[in-house]
Scaffold this motif. Structure first.
Motif, short mmCIF file in Angstrom:
data_model
loop_
_atom_site.label_atom_id
_atom_site.label_comp_id
_atom_site.label_asym_id
_atom_site.label_seq_id
_atom_site.Cartn_x
_atom_site.Cartn_y
_atom_site.Cartn_z
N GLY A 14 0.81 -1.21 0.00
CA GLY A 14 0.00 0.00 0.00
C GLY A 14 0.84 1.26 0.00
O GLY A 14 0.35 2.34 -0.32
N SER A 15 2.12 1.14 0.37
CA SER A 15 3.03 2.28 0.37
C SER A 15 4.46 1.75 0.37
O SER A 15 4.68 0.56 0.59
CB SER A 15 2.80 3.17 1.59
N ASP A 16 5.42 2.63 0.15
CA ASP A 16 6.82 2.23 0.23
C ASP A 16 7.12 1.80 1.67
O ASP A 16 6.54 2.35 2.62
CB ASP A 16 7.74 3.39 -0.15
N PRO A 17 8.03 0.86 1.86
CA PRO A 17 8.39 0.44 3.22
C PRO A 17 9.01 1.59 4.02
O PRO A 17 9.71 2.43 3.47
CB PRO A 17 9.42 -0.66 3.02
N PHE A 31 5.61 -2.07 6.64
CA PHE A 31 4.72 -1.67 5.55
C PHE A 31 3.44 -2.47 5.65
O PHE A 31 3.35 -3.42 6.43
CB PHE A 31 5.39 -1.86 4.17
N SER A 32 2.45 -2.10 4.87
CA SER A 32 1.19 -2.83 4.82
C SER A 32 0.99 -3.41 3.43
O SER A 32 1.40 -2.81 2.43
CB SER A 32 0.02 -1.91 5.14
N ILE A 33 0.38 -4.60 3.40
CA ILE A 33 -0.01 -5.16 2.12
C ILE A 33 -1.52 -5.43 2.14
O ILE A 33 -2.11 -5.66 3.20
CB ILE A 33 0.76 -6.45 1.74
N ALA A 34 -2.10 -5.37 0.97
CA ALA A 34 -3.54 -5.61 0.81
C ALA A 34 -3.75 -6.95 0.14
O ALA A 34 -3.07 -7.28 -0.83
CB ALA A 34 -4.16 -4.50 -0.03
N THR A 35 -4.69 -7.71 0.68
CA THR A 35 -5.15 -8.93 0.02
C THR A 35 -6.63 -8.73 -0.28
O THR A 35 -7.36 -8.14 0.54
CB THR A 35 -4.95 -10.18 0.90
N THR A 36 -7.07 -9.19 -1.43
CA THR A 36 -8.46 -8.97 -1.83
C THR A 36 -9.13 -10.28 -2.16
O THR A 36 -8.58 -11.10 -2.91
CB THR A 36 -8.53 -8.02 -3.04
N GLU A 37 -10.31 -10.48 -1.60
CA GLU A 37 -11.14 -11.64 -1.88
C GLU A 37 -12.28 -11.15 -2.76
O GLU A 37 -12.94 -10.16 -2.43
CB GLU A 37 -11.69 -12.20 -0.57
N TYR A 68 14.34 -2.73 -2.74
CA TYR A 68 13.57 -3.20 -3.88
C TYR A 68 12.06 -2.99 -3.80
O TYR A 68 11.40 -2.94 -4.83
CB TYR A 68 13.81 -4.69 -4.10
N LEU A 69 11.48 -2.89 -2.62
CA LEU A 69 10.02 -2.80 -2.53
C LEU A 69 9.53 -1.38 -2.76
O LEU A 69 10.11 -0.43 -2.24
CB LEU A 69 9.53 -3.28 -1.17
N LYS A 70 8.47 -1.27 -3.52
CA LYS A 70 7.82 0.01 -3.79
C LYS A 70 6.31 -0.18 -3.73
O LYS A 70 5.80 -1.28 -3.92
CB LYS A 70 8.19 0.54 -5.20
N LYS A 71 5.61 0.92 -3.50
CA LYS A 71 4.15 0.88 -3.46
C LYS A 71 3.61 0.19 -4.71
O LYS A 71 4.08 0.46 -5.82
CB LYS A 71 3.61 2.31 -3.39
N GLY A 72 2.67 -0.73 -4.52
CA GLY A 72 2.05 -1.44 -5.63
C GLY A 72 2.69 -2.77 -5.96
O GLY A 72 2.07 -3.60 -6.62
N GLY A 113 10.66 -4.77 -10.61
CA GLY A 113 11.64 -4.72 -9.54
C GLY A 113 11.84 -6.07 -8.91
O GLY A 113 12.14 -6.16 -7.74
N GLY A 114 11.63 -7.14 -9.65
CA GLY A 114 11.64 -8.49 -9.13
C GLY A 114 12.96 -8.93 -8.56
O GLY A 114 13.74 -9.60 -9.21
N ALA A 115 13.25 -8.59 -7.35
CA ALA A 115 14.38 -9.14 -6.62
C ALA A 115 13.81 -10.01 -5.54
O ALA A 115 12.62 -9.99 -5.29
CB ALA A 115 15.22 -8.03 -6.02
#
Length: 158
Positions: A14-17, A31-37, A68-72, A113-115
């Protein structure tokens, strides 16, 4: 009695770490991640429910997240649940659940950015870290002699 505290999530950041370094030199990333059902309800309408999960990474994983991690970004996380308690600025006691990750795989191709980094050192895609599924033989696979046409060595009635 044994117990298990394991969480597996695949979601989008949901945002940069947010990375900070402790006085000891240890790195911590949050950071936060979103999971969607998604499903179709009885009325035939498409419904999506999104859950937000707070993730915490330490040391090497935190440094990889910072780099390596970015929003999205899509990410695969394995870890354990931890309940945190704290007092906010107004003096109110709060609590929340955080996933302390011990394994992380960045998903997607080189353009996203696949690391990757995890405690097993597996390759950078979800397929390589997932167990292989049983596959039906392909036409190019050799047929075992016991299954070849005309091999009636057994006398089974079917």
């Amino acid at each position: 009695m044994a117990s298990v505290n394991k969480v597996i999530l695949i979601g989008n950041l949901g945002s940069d770490p947010e990375v900070r370094y402790l006085e000891s030199g240890s790195a911590v990333a949050k950071f936060s991640i979103a999971t969607t059902e998604a499903y179709t309800n009885k009325s035939g309408e498409r419904v999506e429910n999104t859950e937000w999960h707070r993730i915490e990474l330490w040391e090497g994983l935190a440094k990889v997240a910072e780099k390596y991690l970015k929003k999205g970004n899509s990410v695969y996380i394995e870890g354990r649940l931890r309940t945190d308690n704290w007092t906010d600025k107004e003096g109110v006691q709060k609590s929340g659940v955080t996933i302390r990750a011990n394994s992380m795989t960045l998903l997607g191709g080189p353009n996203s950015g696949g690391a990757e980094n995890n405690n097993q050192g597996t390759p950078n895609n979800a397929q390589s870290s997932a167990p292989k599924q049983n596959q039906a033989p392909r036409s190019s696979d050799p047929i075992p002699p016991s299954m070849a046409a005309g091999n009636d060595d057994d006398d089974l009635p079917f």
